[in-house]
Design a protein around this motif. Sequence first.
Motif, PDB file in Angstrom:
ATOM      1  N   ILE A 140      85.111  43.838 102.130  1.00 49.85           N
ATOM      2  CA  ILE A 140      85.063  43.196 100.823  1.00 49.85           C
ATOM      3  C   ILE A 140      86.061  42.531 100.684  1.00 49.85           C
ATOM      4  N   PHE A 141      87.233  43.125 100.572  1.00 43.67           N
ATOM      5  CA  PHE A 141      88.676  42.175 100.731  1.00 43.67           C
ATOM      6  C   PHE A 141      89.548  42.369 101.652  1.00 43.67           C
ATOM      7  N   SER A 142      90.031  41.683 102.433  1.00 48.83           N
ATOM      8  CA  SER A 142      90.662  41.948 103.484  1.00 48.83           C
ATOM      9  C   SER A 142      92.163  42.022 103.177  1.00 48.83           C
ATOM     10  N   GLN A 143      93.169  42.660 104.126  1.00 52.42           N
ATOM     11  CA  GLN A 143      94.425  42.570 103.654  1.00 52.42           C
ATOM     12  C   GLN A 143      95.024  41.010 103.735  1.00 52.42           C
ATOM     13  N   GLN A 144      94.730  40.301 104.700  1.00 47.56           N
ATOM     14  CA  GLN A 144      94.814  38.821 104.687  1.00 47.56           C
ATOM     15  C   GLN A 144      94.674  38.218 103.306  1.00 47.56           C
ATOM     16  N   GLU A 145      93.650  38.673 102.716  1.00 50.90           N
ATOM     17  CA  GLU A 145      93.433  37.981 101.489  1.00 50.90           C
ATOM     18  C   GLU A 145      94.232  38.239 100.481  1.00 50.90           C
ATOM     19  N   MET A 146      94.651  39.616 100.514  1.00 53.54           N
ATOM     20  CA  MET A 146      95.832  40.202  99.621  1.00 53.54           C
ATOM     21  C   MET A 146      97.072  40.345 100.164  1.00 53.54           C
ATOM     22  N   ASP A 147      97.312  39.540 100.808  1.00 59.75           N
ATOM     23  CA  ASP A 147      98.845  39.425 101.823  1.00 59.75           C
ATOM     24  C   ASP A 147      99.747  39.612 100.801  1.00 59.75           C
ATOM     25  N   LYS A 148      99.836  39.209  99.476  1.00 57.35           N
ATOM     26  CA  LYS A 148     100.922  39.361  98.401  1.00 57.35           C
ATOM     27  C   LYS A 148     100.916  40.711  97.809  1.00 57.35           C
ATOM     28  N   GLU A 149      99.941  41.687  98.102  1.00 55.20           N
ATOM     29  CA  GLU A 149      99.726  43.049  97.391  1.00 55.20           C
ATOM     30  C   GLU A 149     100.582  44.090  98.152  1.00 55.20           C
ATOM     31  N   ASN A 150     101.677  44.423  97.603  1.00 57.00           N
ATOM     32  CA  ASN A 150     102.399  45.351  97.972  1.00 57.00           C
ATOM     33  C   ASN A 150     102.764  46.630  96.855  1.00 57.00           C
ATOM     34  N   GLY A 151     103.159  47.774  97.665  1.00 62.03           N
ATOM     35  CA  GLY A 151     103.330  48.732  96.734  1.00 62.03           C
ATOM     36  C   GLY A 151     102.892  50.055  96.915  1.00 62.03           C
ATOM     37  N   GLU A 152     103.487  51.308  96.566  1.00 66.76           N
ATOM     38  CA  GLU A 152     102.983  52.522  97.134  1.00 66.76           C
ATOM     39  C   GLU A 152     101.472  52.515  96.611  1.00 66.76           C
ATOM     40  N   PHE A 153     100.665  53.238  97.386  1.00 62.13           N
ATOM     41  CA  PHE A 153      99.274  53.076  97.427  1.00 62.13           C
ATOM     42  C   PHE A 153      98.927  53.747  96.034  1.00 62.13           C
ATOM     43  N   THR A 154      99.598  54.735  95.340  1.00 62.07           N
ATOM     44  CA  THR A 154      99.024  55.170  94.217  1.00 62.07           C
ATOM     45  C   THR A 154      99.310  54.259  93.169  1.00 62.07           C
ATOM     46  N   SER A 155      99.923  53.280  93.188  1.00 61.42           N
ATOM     47  CA  SER A 155     100.084  52.096  92.039  1.00 61.42           C
ATOM     48  C   SER A 155      98.892  51.305  92.221  1.00 61.42           C
ATOM     49  N   PHE A 156      97.684  51.345  93.020  1.00 58.57           N
ATOM     50  CA  PHE A 156      96.433  50.636  93.114  1.00 58.57           C
ATOM     51  C   PHE A 156      95.367  51.177  92.362  1.00 58.57           C
ATOM     52  N   LYS A 157      94.715  50.450  91.485  1.00 57.28           N
ATOM     53  CA  LYS A 157      93.296  50.961  90.773  1.00 57.28           C
ATOM     54  C   LYS A 157      92.282  50.238  91.496  1.00 57.28           C
ATOM     55  N   LEU A 158      91.132  51.310  91.651  1.00 54.55           N
ATOM     56  CA  LEU A 158      89.845  50.733  92.298  1.00 54.55           C
ATOM     57  C   LEU A 158      88.878  51.060  91.350  1.00 54.55           C
ATOM     58  N   MET A 159      87.916  50.120  90.705  1.00 53.15           N
ATOM     59  CA  MET A 159      86.704  50.614  89.890  1.00 53.15           C
ATOM     60  C   MET A 159      85.584  50.008  90.370  1.00 53.15           C
TER      61      MET A 159
END
Length: 266
Positions: A140-159
């Motif tokens: 759905i979204f590749s890491q390349q599309e989100m190349d600026k998204e960094n942080g501990e995995f617990t800081s991400f929210k998925l709905m």
Amino acid sequence: MKILFTFIFSCLFISNTFSQAPVFALPSNTFFMEGVQSFVKVQNGYLGVRKYNRMHKNIHKTHLNRSNISVVNYDDKMAELSENKFSDGEFVYGMLEPQIIKGEKIWVICADPAKWIQPGNIKAVEIDPQTYKPGVSKIIFSQQEMDKENGEFTSFKLMIKTSPNAKYHCLYFGKDGYEDFYMACLNSDFEPVWKKKIQIPETKTHHISDMSINDNGEIILTSITESITSFSTYNLNGDVKRKSIDFGNVEPTFIDILESKSGNMY
């Protein structure tokens, strides 16, 4: 589009400090037990998604952190009947907490392995409705599309939410405290109708409250900034209209979107 919503609020004076309570968003047709393990109803009981972690030492946060995912079948009394591990039990998935959803098909939303500070490719894995084994997967979204998204995995929210007629899904993904996030409208085969990076003026991701999608593929996203509640409505082309309500001295803590029985409005 008509909007029907409820809100729970604290009657605070503007001078008081406002502290927003955490909100746990549940995907449509999904419920949660045992912490964050999610379930959907099927003909012979329930299906749940389970994650097994394998952690590495991350002194420099460069190692891949991996997990394994399985789909578990339960009877109507939630007694476990069987478990199907993805990839023969190999640890080939990322640390993002998986979610199972049911529309016209059953899907597990998960991620590929990535460095500790990256979310990895976010993808949907189709589940066979008879064997409950994993099938085709779609990014759905590749890491390349989100190349600026960094942080501990617990800081991400998925709905993830599903329309009442199961024809559409909507996905939100963001990192806590950021000004921008990612959204997608997907059809029943999890092919993108549209997807993009979004920023709402004067809003950060921790202000996002709820999301829903109707039978026409229209998505409504709510956010709360102090006493102001904003409604962003995205049509099937991804175009947006925004409306705001200022509650004055009343500061809502969350907005709960109520779907209409007709499925074409809120």
